[in-house]
Design a protein around this motif. Sequence first.
Motif, PDB file in Angstrom:
ATOM      1  N   ALA A  42      12.341  -4.457  -5.078  1.00  0.00           N
ATOM      2  CA  ALA A  42      11.869  -3.610  -3.980  1.00  0.00           C
ATOM      3  C   ALA A  42      10.495  -4.072  -3.502  1.00  0.00           C
ATOM      4  CB  ALA A  42      11.821  -2.150  -4.427  1.00  0.00           C
ATOM      5  N   THR A  43       9.587  -4.335  -4.440  1.00  0.00           N
ATOM      6  CA  THR A  43       8.247  -4.804  -4.066  1.00  0.00           C
ATOM      7  C   THR A  43       8.265  -6.267  -3.646  1.00  0.00           C
ATOM      8  OG1 THR A  43       7.819  -5.218  -6.424  1.00  0.00           O
ATOM      9  CG2 THR A  43       7.024  -3.154  -5.517  1.00  0.00           C
ATOM     10  N   LEU A  44       9.058  -7.100  -4.326  1.00  0.00           N
ATOM     11  CA  LEU A  44       9.101  -8.523  -4.013  1.00  0.00           C
ATOM     12  C   LEU A  44       9.581  -8.767  -2.587  1.00  0.00           C
ATOM     13  CD1 LEU A  44       8.951 -11.520  -4.971  1.00  0.00           C
ATOM     14  CD2 LEU A  44      11.341 -11.280  -5.655  1.00  0.00           C
ATOM     15  N   LEU A  45      10.659  -8.116  -2.198  1.00  0.00           N
ATOM     16  CA  LEU A  45      11.221  -8.352  -0.870  1.00  0.00           C
ATOM     17  C   LEU A  45      10.293  -7.855   0.232  1.00  0.00           C
ATOM     18  CD1 LEU A  45      14.984  -7.461  -1.518  1.00  0.00           C
ATOM     19  CD2 LEU A  45      13.954  -9.716  -1.308  1.00  0.00           C
ATOM     20  N   ILE A  46       9.617  -6.735   0.009  1.00  0.00           N
ATOM     21  CA  ILE A  46       8.695  -6.218   1.022  1.00  0.00           C
ATOM     22  C   ILE A  46       7.488  -7.127   1.169  1.00  0.00           C
ATOM     23  CG2 ILE A  46       7.137  -4.325   1.614  1.00  0.00           C
ATOM     24  CD1 ILE A  46       9.122  -2.411   0.313  1.00  0.00           C
ATOM     25  N   VAL A  47       6.938  -7.592   0.039  1.00  0.00           N
ATOM     26  CA  VAL A  47       5.733  -8.416   0.076  1.00  0.00           C
ATOM     27  C   VAL A  47       5.992  -9.780   0.686  1.00  0.00           C
ATOM     28  CG1 VAL A  47       4.026  -9.610  -1.366  1.00  0.00           C
ATOM     29  CG2 VAL A  47       4.623  -7.229  -1.839  1.00  0.00           C
ATOM     30  N   TYR A  48       7.146 -10.402   0.374  1.00  0.00           N
ATOM     31  CA  TYR A  48       7.358 -11.785   0.770  1.00  0.00           C
ATOM     32  C   TYR A  48       8.379 -11.979   1.896  1.00  0.00           C
ATOM     33  CZ  TYR A  48       4.663 -13.086  -3.323  1.00  0.00           C
ATOM     34  OH  TYR A  48       3.650 -13.240  -4.230  1.00  0.00           O
ATOM     35  N   MET A  49       9.314 -11.058   2.066  1.00  0.00           N
ATOM     36  CA  MET A  49      10.347 -11.272   3.068  1.00  0.00           C
ATOM     37  C   MET A  49      10.008 -10.664   4.423  1.00  0.00           C
ATOM     38  SD  MET A  49      12.697 -13.090   1.622  1.00  0.00           S
ATOM     39  CE  MET A  49      14.163 -12.898   2.623  1.00  0.00           C
ATOM     40  N   PHE A  50       9.283  -9.539   4.435  1.00  0.00           N
ATOM     41  CA  PHE A  50       8.930  -8.912   5.695  1.00  0.00           C
ATOM     42  C   PHE A  50       7.760  -9.651   6.331  1.00  0.00           C
ATOM     43  CE2 PHE A  50      11.467  -5.656   3.848  1.00  0.00           C
ATOM     44  CZ  PHE A  50      11.952  -4.889   4.906  1.00  0.00           C
ATOM     45  N   PRO A  51       7.740  -9.793   7.669  1.00  0.00           N
ATOM     46  CA  PRO A  51       6.641 -10.496   8.323  1.00  0.00           C
ATOM     47  C   PRO A  51       5.325  -9.755   8.136  1.00  0.00           C
ATOM     48  CG  PRO A  51       8.025  -9.384   9.944  1.00  0.00           C
ATOM     49  CD  PRO A  51       8.748  -9.298   8.628  1.00  0.00           C
ATOM     50  N   THR A  52       4.244 -10.524   7.975  1.00  0.00           N
ATOM     51  CA  THR A  52       2.931  -9.938   7.779  1.00  0.00           C
ATOM     52  C   THR A  52       2.300  -9.618   9.128  1.00  0.00           C
ATOM     53  OG1 THR A  52       2.634 -11.196   5.733  1.00  0.00           O
ATOM     54  CG2 THR A  52       0.658 -10.262   6.738  1.00  0.00           C
ATOM     55  N   THR A  53       2.099  -8.351   9.399  1.00  0.00           N
ATOM     56  CA  THR A  53       1.442  -7.921  10.622  1.00  0.00           C
ATOM     57  C   THR A  53       0.136  -7.235  10.266  1.00  0.00           C
ATOM     58  OG1 THR A  53       2.561  -5.764  10.606  1.00  0.00           O
ATOM     59  CG2 THR A  53       3.686  -7.579  11.736  1.00  0.00           C
ATOM     60  N   TYR A  54      -0.662  -6.940  11.281  1.00  0.00           N
ATOM     61  CA  TYR A  54      -1.949  -6.287  11.032  1.00  0.00           C
ATOM     62  C   TYR A  54      -1.756  -4.936  10.360  1.00  0.00           C
ATOM     63  CZ  TYR A  54      -6.461  -4.089  11.900  1.00  0.00           C
ATOM     64  OH  TYR A  54      -7.654  -3.437  11.735  1.00  0.00           O
ATOM     65  N   ILE A  55      -0.700  -4.217  10.788  1.00  0.00           N
ATOM     66  CA  ILE A  55      -0.452  -2.890  10.234  1.00  0.00           C
ATOM     67  C   ILE A  55       0.027  -2.985   8.785  1.00  0.00           C
ATOM     68  CG2 ILE A  55       0.979  -0.804  10.464  1.00  0.00           C
ATOM     69  CD1 ILE A  55       1.062  -1.311  13.461  1.00  0.00           C
ATOM     70  N   LEU A  56       0.853  -4.008   8.490  1.00  0.00           N
ATOM     71  CA  LEU A  56       1.437  -4.132   7.158  1.00  0.00           C
ATOM     72  C   LEU A  56       0.547  -4.869   6.164  1.00  0.00           C
ATOM     73  CD1 LEU A  56       5.184  -4.965   7.925  1.00  0.00           C
ATOM     74  CD2 LEU A  56       4.269  -2.823   7.053  1.00  0.00           C
ATOM     75  N   SER A  57      -0.521  -5.511   6.634  1.00  0.00           N
ATOM     76  CA  SER A  57      -1.320  -6.353   5.750  1.00  0.00           C
ATOM     77  C   SER A  57      -1.932  -5.556   4.600  1.00  0.00           C
ATOM     78  CB  SER A  57      -2.422  -7.064   6.542  1.00  0.00           C
ATOM     79  OG  SER A  57      -3.268  -6.112   7.171  1.00  0.00           O
ATOM     80  N   ASP A  58      -2.547  -4.399   4.906  1.00  0.00           N
ATOM     81  CA  ASP A  58      -3.147  -3.591   3.848  1.00  0.00           C
ATOM     82  C   ASP A  58      -2.075  -2.997   2.936  1.00  0.00           C
ATOM     83  OD1 ASP A  58      -5.699  -4.099   4.707  1.00  0.00           O
ATOM     84  OD2 ASP A  58      -5.817  -2.329   5.990  1.00  0.00           O
ATOM     85  N   PHE A  59      -0.939  -2.603   3.541  1.00  0.00           N
ATOM     86  CA  PHE A  59       0.156  -2.049   2.741  1.00  0.00           C
ATOM     87  C   PHE A  59       0.706  -3.093   1.779  1.00  0.00           C
ATOM     88  CE2 PHE A  59       4.802  -1.038   2.474  1.00  0.00           C
ATOM     89  CZ  PHE A  59       4.665   0.061   1.623  1.00  0.00           C
ATOM     90  N   LYS A  60       0.837  -4.324   2.265  1.00  0.00           N
ATOM     91  CA  LYS A  60       1.316  -5.403   1.402  1.00  0.00           C
ATOM     92  C   LYS A  60       0.323  -5.715   0.288  1.00  0.00           C
ATOM     93  CE  LYS A  60       4.555  -8.075   4.200  1.00  0.00           C
ATOM     94  NZ  LYS A  60       4.921  -9.437   4.619  1.00  0.00           N
ATOM     95  N   LYS A  61      -0.954  -5.564   0.594  1.00  0.00           N
ATOM     96  CA  LYS A  61      -1.975  -5.810  -0.422  1.00  0.00           C
ATOM     97  C   LYS A  61      -1.850  -4.796  -1.555  1.00  0.00           C
ATOM     98  CE  LYS A  61      -6.935  -6.802  -0.632  1.00  0.00           C
ATOM     99  NZ  LYS A  61      -8.189  -6.804   0.141  1.00  0.00           N
ATOM    100  N   VAL A  62      -1.603  -3.531  -1.187  1.00  0.00           N
ATOM    101  CA  VAL A  62      -1.398  -2.487  -2.196  1.00  0.00           C
ATOM    102  C   VAL A  62      -0.137  -2.779  -3.011  1.00  0.00           C
ATOM    103  CG1 VAL A  62      -0.912  -0.036  -2.550  1.00  0.00           C
ATOM    104  CG2 VAL A  62      -2.609  -0.739  -0.850  1.00  0.00           C
TER     105      VAL A  62
END
Length: 302
Positions: A256-276
Amino acid sequence: MANPEQVNQTVLMEFILLGFGNLPELQTLLFLLFLAIYIATVAGNVLIFVLVVADQHLHTPIYFFLGNMSCLETCCSSNVLPRVLAGLLTLDRTISFSGCLTQYYFFGSLVATECLLLSVMSYDRYLAICNPLHYAARMSGRACIQLAGGSWIGGFLCIGILTLLISSLTFCGPNIIDHFFCNFIPLVKLSCNDPHLMETLAFILLLLFSLVPFLFILMSYIFIITTILRIPSTTGRQKAFSTCSSHLIVVSIYYATLLIVYMFPTTYILSDFKKVLSVSFAILTPLFNALINSLIKRSRRP
């Protein structure tokens, strides 16, 4: 006067891991929290590994793979957390170029290896539940060593290719990595080269070493659940499901965490969420896995 092109192509020798620098008031609290997590993670995984090695009753395929997982989780935490703790304690967030590549190589290799090991463990559960008559033959000691060894070798070779390619890139711009450890996407974004080729290759390898094992695990559990539902007695169904429930929980949290962090495109909105999520993936997941794996009941040969 120096040539402007030569100035622009100055090779960076170190990076600055921004980490949690935007939370100066929480540095002490984060240090104590991550230190407690690191100690608990290492202690839990080392204890599982020692028990698997020392107890003759646990010398079964599922526990052999579990011992490999515990070793892997200990290495993963030790690759990331000591550097994070040092940065929180000393406020020195610099890391050399070679140190950054080394950290990425080991972290990426361990992640790829874990994906393969999880698929191997799902295959073990598939044989135990769906094909019990052939379990002993297909999960012999030699077969277990080959499956585990192939997972480790495959993971380290895969990321070794990416690390060599990253080392050939030119880093001549900003040296600030908006992350708490060296990872592929933040590194490539700092390169002066065109990132599309690297990103495409990384995506292909990600598919091979994460998505393909995930699909294999998914198919295995479809067969497992179908077989369990055919068991006539409630006690038999509960007993069969208990042998794979812990592994299923670990897989769910991990992917669940792996696919969100690496498969979803990194956008400005998602950058902080991906960092968490990266904190959860790199720091909390090894601890959760140790706690969950400790609940696995002693596997019984069919």
